[in-house]
Scaffold this motif. Structure first.
Motif, PDB file in Angstrom:
ATOM      1  N   ILE B  42      68.306   5.190  57.075  1.00 37.55           N
ATOM      2  CA  ILE B  42      67.241   5.929  56.187  1.00 37.55           C
ATOM      3  C   ILE B  42      68.485   6.847  55.225  1.00 37.55           C
ATOM      4  N   GLU B  43      68.200   6.666  53.872  1.00 42.12           N
ATOM      5  CA  GLU B  43      69.199   7.522  53.277  1.00 42.12           C
ATOM      6  C   GLU B  43      68.865   8.905  53.378  1.00 42.12           C
ATOM      7  N   PRO B  44      69.905   9.726  53.688  1.00 52.39           N
ATOM      8  CA  PRO B  44      69.728  11.255  53.828  1.00 52.39           C
ATOM      9  C   PRO B  44      69.459  11.995  52.477  1.00 52.39           C
ATOM     10  N   LYS B  45      68.724  13.259  52.420  1.00 45.08           N
ATOM     11  CA  LYS B  45      68.552  13.947  51.249  1.00 45.08           C
ATOM     12  C   LYS B  45      69.951  14.841  51.126  1.00 45.08           C
ATOM     13  N   THR B  46      70.381  15.226  52.157  1.00 47.03           N
ATOM     14  CA  THR B  46      71.426  16.297  52.097  1.00 47.03           C
ATOM     15  C   THR B  46      72.702  15.489  51.934  1.00 47.03           C
ATOM     16  N   ALA B  47      73.227  15.856  50.727  1.00 48.13           N
ATOM     17  CA  ALA B  47      74.452  15.314  50.347  1.00 48.13           C
ATOM     18  C   ALA B  47      75.655  15.102  51.240  1.00 48.13           C
ATOM     19  N   ALA B  48      75.657  16.377  52.149  1.00 49.12           N
ATOM     20  CA  ALA B  48      76.773  16.334  53.070  1.00 49.12           C
ATOM     21  C   ALA B  48      76.688  15.290  54.247  1.00 49.12           C
ATOM     22  N   LEU B  49      75.553  14.839  54.437  1.00 47.90           N
ATOM     23  CA  LEU B  49      75.354  13.767  55.360  1.00 47.90           C
ATOM     24  C   LEU B  49      75.394  12.321  54.830  1.00 47.90           C
ATOM     25  N   ARG B  50      75.521  12.340  53.542  1.00 43.18           N
ATOM     26  CA  ARG B  50      75.632  11.108  52.815  1.00 43.18           C
ATOM     27  C   ARG B  50      76.954  10.095  53.350  1.00 43.18           C
ATOM     28  N   PRO B  51      78.143  10.810  53.643  1.00 40.70           N
ATOM     29  CA  PRO B  51      79.250   9.958  54.033  1.00 40.70           C
ATOM     30  C   PRO B  51      79.000   9.463  55.315  1.00 40.70           C
ATOM     31  N   ILE B  52      78.339  10.085  56.266  1.00 38.32           N
ATOM     32  CA  ILE B  52      77.945   9.709  57.485  1.00 38.32           C
ATOM     33  C   ILE B  52      77.039   8.328  57.482  1.00 38.32           C
ATOM     34  N   TYR B  53      76.040   8.609  56.880  1.00 38.21           N
ATOM     35  CA  TYR B  53      75.205   7.367  56.492  1.00 38.21           C
ATOM     36  C   TYR B  53      75.768   6.138  55.879  1.00 38.21           C
ATOM     37  N   GLU B  54      76.807   6.473  54.970  1.00 37.79           N
ATOM     38  CA  GLU B  54      77.304   5.312  54.229  1.00 37.79           C
ATOM     39  C   GLU B  54      78.468   4.529  55.330  1.00 37.79           C
ATOM     40  N   ARG B  55      79.022   5.597  56.073  1.00 32.12           N
ATOM     41  CA  ARG B  55      80.071   5.015  57.024  1.00 32.12           C
ATOM     42  C   ARG B  55      79.256   4.044  58.074  1.00 32.12           C
ATOM     43  N   LEU B  56      78.197   4.626  58.594  1.00 26.26           N
ATOM     44  CA  LEU B  56      77.511   3.897  59.660  1.00 26.26           C
ATOM     45  C   LEU B  56      76.881   2.559  59.034  1.00 26.26           C
ATOM     46  N   LYS B  57      76.645   2.801  57.909  1.00 24.59           N
ATOM     47  CA  LYS B  57      75.818   1.584  57.131  1.00 24.59           C
ATOM     48  C   LYS B  57      76.893   0.146  56.977  1.00 24.59           C
ATOM     49  N   LYS B  58      77.991   0.855  56.280  1.00 18.67           N
ATOM     50  CA  LYS B  58      79.016  -0.133  56.029  1.00 18.67           C
ATOM     51  C   LYS B  58      79.509  -0.924  57.154  1.00 18.67           C
ATOM     52  N   ARG B  59      79.751  -0.086  58.326  1.00 14.15           N
ATOM     53  CA  ARG B  59      80.229  -0.549  59.473  1.00 14.15           C
ATOM     54  C   ARG B  59      79.157  -1.287  60.242  1.00 14.15           C
ATOM     55  N   GLU B  60      78.219  -1.366  59.840  1.00 16.63           N
ATOM     56  CA  GLU B  60      76.907  -2.021  60.538  1.00 16.63           C
ATOM     57  C   GLU B  60      76.764  -1.604  62.032  1.00 16.63           C
ATOM     58  N   THR B  82      68.893   5.303  61.835  1.00 16.60           N
ATOM     59  CA  THR B  82      69.546   6.453  61.672  1.00 16.60           C
ATOM     60  C   THR B  82      68.873   7.360  60.711  1.00 16.60           C
ATOM     61  N   GLU B  83      68.833   8.676  60.748  1.00 17.32           N
ATOM     62  CA  GLU B  83      67.890   9.325  59.702  1.00 17.32           C
ATOM     63  C   GLU B  83      68.565  10.842  59.962  1.00 17.32           C
ATOM     64  N   GLU B  84      68.122  11.565  58.732  1.00 20.04           N
ATOM     65  CA  GLU B  84      68.441  12.785  58.525  1.00 20.04           C
ATOM     66  C   GLU B  84      67.241  13.533  59.107  1.00 20.04           C
ATOM     67  N   CYS B  85      67.193  14.278  60.233  1.00 20.73           N
ATOM     68  CA  CYS B  85      66.240  14.764  61.156  1.00 20.73           C
ATOM     69  C   CYS B  85      65.903  16.175  60.681  1.00 20.73           C
ATOM     70  N   GLY B  86      66.621  16.892  60.167  1.00 18.91           N
ATOM     71  CA  GLY B  86      66.492  18.445  60.115  1.00 18.91           C
ATOM     72  C   GLY B  86      66.917  19.162  61.155  1.00 18.91           C
ATOM     73  N   ASP B  87      67.556  18.436  62.225  1.00 26.64           N
ATOM     74  CA  ASP B  87      67.900  18.835  63.387  1.00 26.64           C
ATOM     75  C   ASP B  87      68.806  17.913  63.935  1.00 26.64           C
ATOM     76  N   THR B  88      69.570  18.371  65.190  1.00 24.53           N
ATOM     77  CA  THR B  88      70.406  17.141  65.747  1.00 24.53           C
ATOM     78  C   THR B  88      69.577  16.291  66.248  1.00 24.53           C
ATOM     79  N   ARG B  89      68.249  16.388  66.725  1.00 24.08           N
ATOM     80  CA  ARG B  89      67.598  15.520  67.519  1.00 24.08           C
ATOM     81  C   ARG B  89      66.096  15.573  67.119  1.00 24.08           C
ATOM     82  N   VAL B  90      65.280  14.603  67.196  1.00 28.51           N
ATOM     83  CA  VAL B  90      63.867  14.440  67.345  1.00 28.51           C
ATOM     84  C   VAL B  90      63.363  13.860  68.756  1.00 28.51           C
ATOM     85  N   ALA B  91      62.406  14.524  69.193  1.00 20.64           N
ATOM     86  CA  ALA B  91      61.767  14.183  70.551  1.00 20.64           C
ATOM     87  C   ALA B  91      61.267  12.838  70.406  1.00 20.64           C
ATOM     88  N   TYR B  92      61.571  11.914  71.316  1.00 20.21           N
ATOM     89  CA  TYR B  92      60.810  10.576  71.076  1.00 20.21           C
ATOM     90  C   TYR B  92      59.445  10.710  71.291  1.00 20.21           C
TER      91      TYR B  92
END
Lengths: 292, 281
Positions: B42-60, B82-92
């Motif tokens: 899931i694409e993050p809204k926060t720009a700072a997290l975008r590189p992580i999103y792209e890396r994870l996606k590119k590397r599958e 994978t998602e931007e959660c607003g915290d480091t974790r969301v409870a399952y």
């Protein structure tokens, strides 16, 4: 042949209600696989004033427990449990404030020192958190005994403990506490919370994170969360107004349901259902319990 | 400063490419698929997290994880995202996706050492800290969802059981993988411990990194006292009991989870290298 069969049916129909009534009125038997024993405290030298004071308290506890038949009552409470081995439950002096399950001897060792500590740290009537003396003493006894029983059933039934054994024993204690009506549930869960809160207050902010037990405060929260998860109305006042943050409250129902599933799959097959219903219908606590 | 940031970014990118994820098209075999698992970045809204999103996606990464989980016989669909959660974790939550938060991945990268350290007579490098902690969080979130979907009876709290299940899996792919992943995970948990949170903080449940850190050390030491003997002093009185703790976890896993594992596919998964041989170089 037909006549005989008819007579037999008639006799059965006539006798059945009477037999049922007799069964309902007969006392719940002790579990023949649960052997109980109270070991007398050892009298110290009369010159050892400190030891004599401790002895007198232990002796008083010993006498109260034998008179009340606490362990025999516990054996009756455990009558539905179909144990594959004989489980021994002893009260004794241990020279430490504790209670143990010894897997080598399949024995619960409940120390007079622990019960003395419960009494010494119980409020005279009620404390600032609303915990009563009866809850602290009787509930504290139930919580620690059920916790050690949790270890015992985990051992003898080889329960699948994929998490932490100590938390599992707490979970079993909390879950079982909720199955015998509101009075037992409120007393045992409150007693557990009081015990761990009281210990936390005495120990202070010392957290041995390397230890296999959860911290004292985690145990307070865990007991209350399971209580609230199983019986929200009964623990609403403690949980919502005082102890748990919303984020944890939201998970309590799920935590309880997960426990119910684990109990159903792993422990229920070892429980006699008919006896269980009788045990659940019995009143286990007496008004005078804990009032000393 | 820019240069340092660039070097750091390069190091992180290198770490990911070397250690964690192999190019999926080349590496993920077609017979290792789990039709019950869907994956989503899931694409993050926060720009700072975008590189992580792209890396994870590119590397599958998630496709690789799905292949790793091929032997798991799920009775319902599971989405891993994978998602931007607003915290480091969301409870399952029951029925919800297993979520790996970009914020958690960022925390892993921030906590990883810049340079190598001697741990247990080996060079512990940044790549291990990143890869180990990522493998842990991925397996942990999947374990929680699996307990729920397969109605697996768990005693000893689901969170600890999920940690232990992840740890057991790490221990089953040879000593090299065990070192990198278990010590990598332990490093992250130690660095991000909430030991200063105070008693009310613990009300949140099993979120105390320090306890999970010691649990991991105990599991590792209990499984292989020779390889992980160097952690024994940290475990104090608990050390002698660790082999029993490990045995209890292993037996519970064998009893409750193993019946849901396809043994032929497991053999295939175990026969493949999931961490590349040039790890740490």
């Amino acid at each position: 042949m037909k006549y005989l069969a008819g007579a037999a049916i008639l006799a059965t129909v006539l006798i059945w209600p009477a037999a049922q009534e007799a069964m309902a009125q007969s006392p719940i038997p002790q579990n023949p696989k649960v052997k109980v024993d109270y070991l007398e405290p050892r009298e110290p030298s009369p010159n050892d004033v400190k030891a004599m004071g401790i002895y007198k308290q232990h002796q008083a506890i010993y006498e109260r427990m034998t008179k009340r038949g606490v362990l025999e009552e516990l054996s009756r409470f455990l009558s539905p449990l179909q144990l594959p081995v004989a489980l021994r439950i002893k009260t004794l002096e241990c020279n430490t404030i504790n209670a143990f399950y010894d897997p080598q001897e399949w024995t619960l060792k409940l120390c007079y020192e622990y019960f003395a500590s419960l009494e010494n740290n119980a409020p005279q009537t009620v404390d600032e958190n609303g915990f009563t003396r009866e809850q602290a003493v009787v509930g504290g006894f139930l919580a620690v005994t059920l916790h050690e029983l949790g270890h015992a059933v985990s051992d003898v039934f080889n329960l699948p403990v994929m998490g932490r054994e100590e938390d599992s024993a707490d979970q079993i204690a909390a879950f079982v506490s909720l199955q015998f009506g509101p009075e037992v549930a409120r007393t045992a869960i409150s007693g557990a919370a009081h015990s761990w809160l009281s210990l936390h207050n005495r120990r202070g902010d010392v957290y041995p994170f390397w230890d296999s037990h959860s911290t004292d405060m985690q145990r307070v929260y865990n007991f209350l969360c399971i209580g609230y998860g199983g019986k929200p109305e009964l623990f609403k006042d403690l949980v919502e107004k005082r102890w748990l943050p919303k984020a944890r409250i939201n998970t309590c129902s799920h935590e309880y349901e997960r426990l119910r599933l684990a109990f159903r799959q792993t422990l229920l097959p070892h429980i006699d259902q008919d006896l269980m219903k009788r045990v659940q219908a019995e009143k286990w606590l007496r008004p005078e319990d804990g009032k000393w | 400063m820019t240069r340092i940031a660039s070097v750091a970014a390069l190091a992180i990118a290198a770490a990911w490419s070397i250690v964690m994820v192999t190019p999926a098209r080349a590496q993920v075999p077609s017979d290792l698929r789990n039709p019950q698992i869907d994956v989503a970045y899931i694409e993050p809204k926060t720009a700072a997290l975008r590189p992580i999103y792209e890396r994870l996606k590119k590397r599958e990464v998630l496709e690789e994880l799905r292949a790793f989980l091929a032997p798991l016989k799920l009775t319902k669909k599971l989405e891993i995202r994978t998602e931007e959660c607003g915290d480091t974790r969301v409870a399952y939550k029951a029925g919800a996706p297993a979520t790996i938060c970009y914020e958690y991945v960022a925390a892993i990268e921030n906590a990883a050492p810049e340079d190598w350290l001697p741990i247990g007579g080996q060079k512990f490098v940044r790549q291990y800290a990143v890869a180990g902690a990522f493998v842990h969080v991925a397996l942990y979130e999947v374990a929680l969802a699996t307990f729920d979907i397969l109605e697996i009876p768990v005693w000893g709290r689901d969170e600890y059981a999920a940690d232990n299940a992840a740890g057991l899996i790490m221990l089953n792919f040879g000593r090299d993988v065990a070192y990198k992943t278990l010590i990598g995970t332990s490093w992250f948990l130690a660095q991000t411990s909430l030991s200063g949170a105070g008693p009310f903080g613990y009300a949140r449940g099993a979120d105390v990194g320090a306890q999970r850190f010691y649990n991991y050390l105990c599991l590792a030491y209990g499984a292989d006292p020779q390889q992980f003997g160097f952690v024994k002093p940290l475990l104090q009185r608990r050390a002698d009991n660790c082999r029993f703790e490990y045995a209890s976890v292993r037996d519970a896993f064998l009893t409750t989870v193993m019946p849901h594992i396809d043994q032929d596919l497991l053999a295939k998964v175990k026969g493949r290298e999931w961490l590349r041989p040039d790890d740490g170089k």
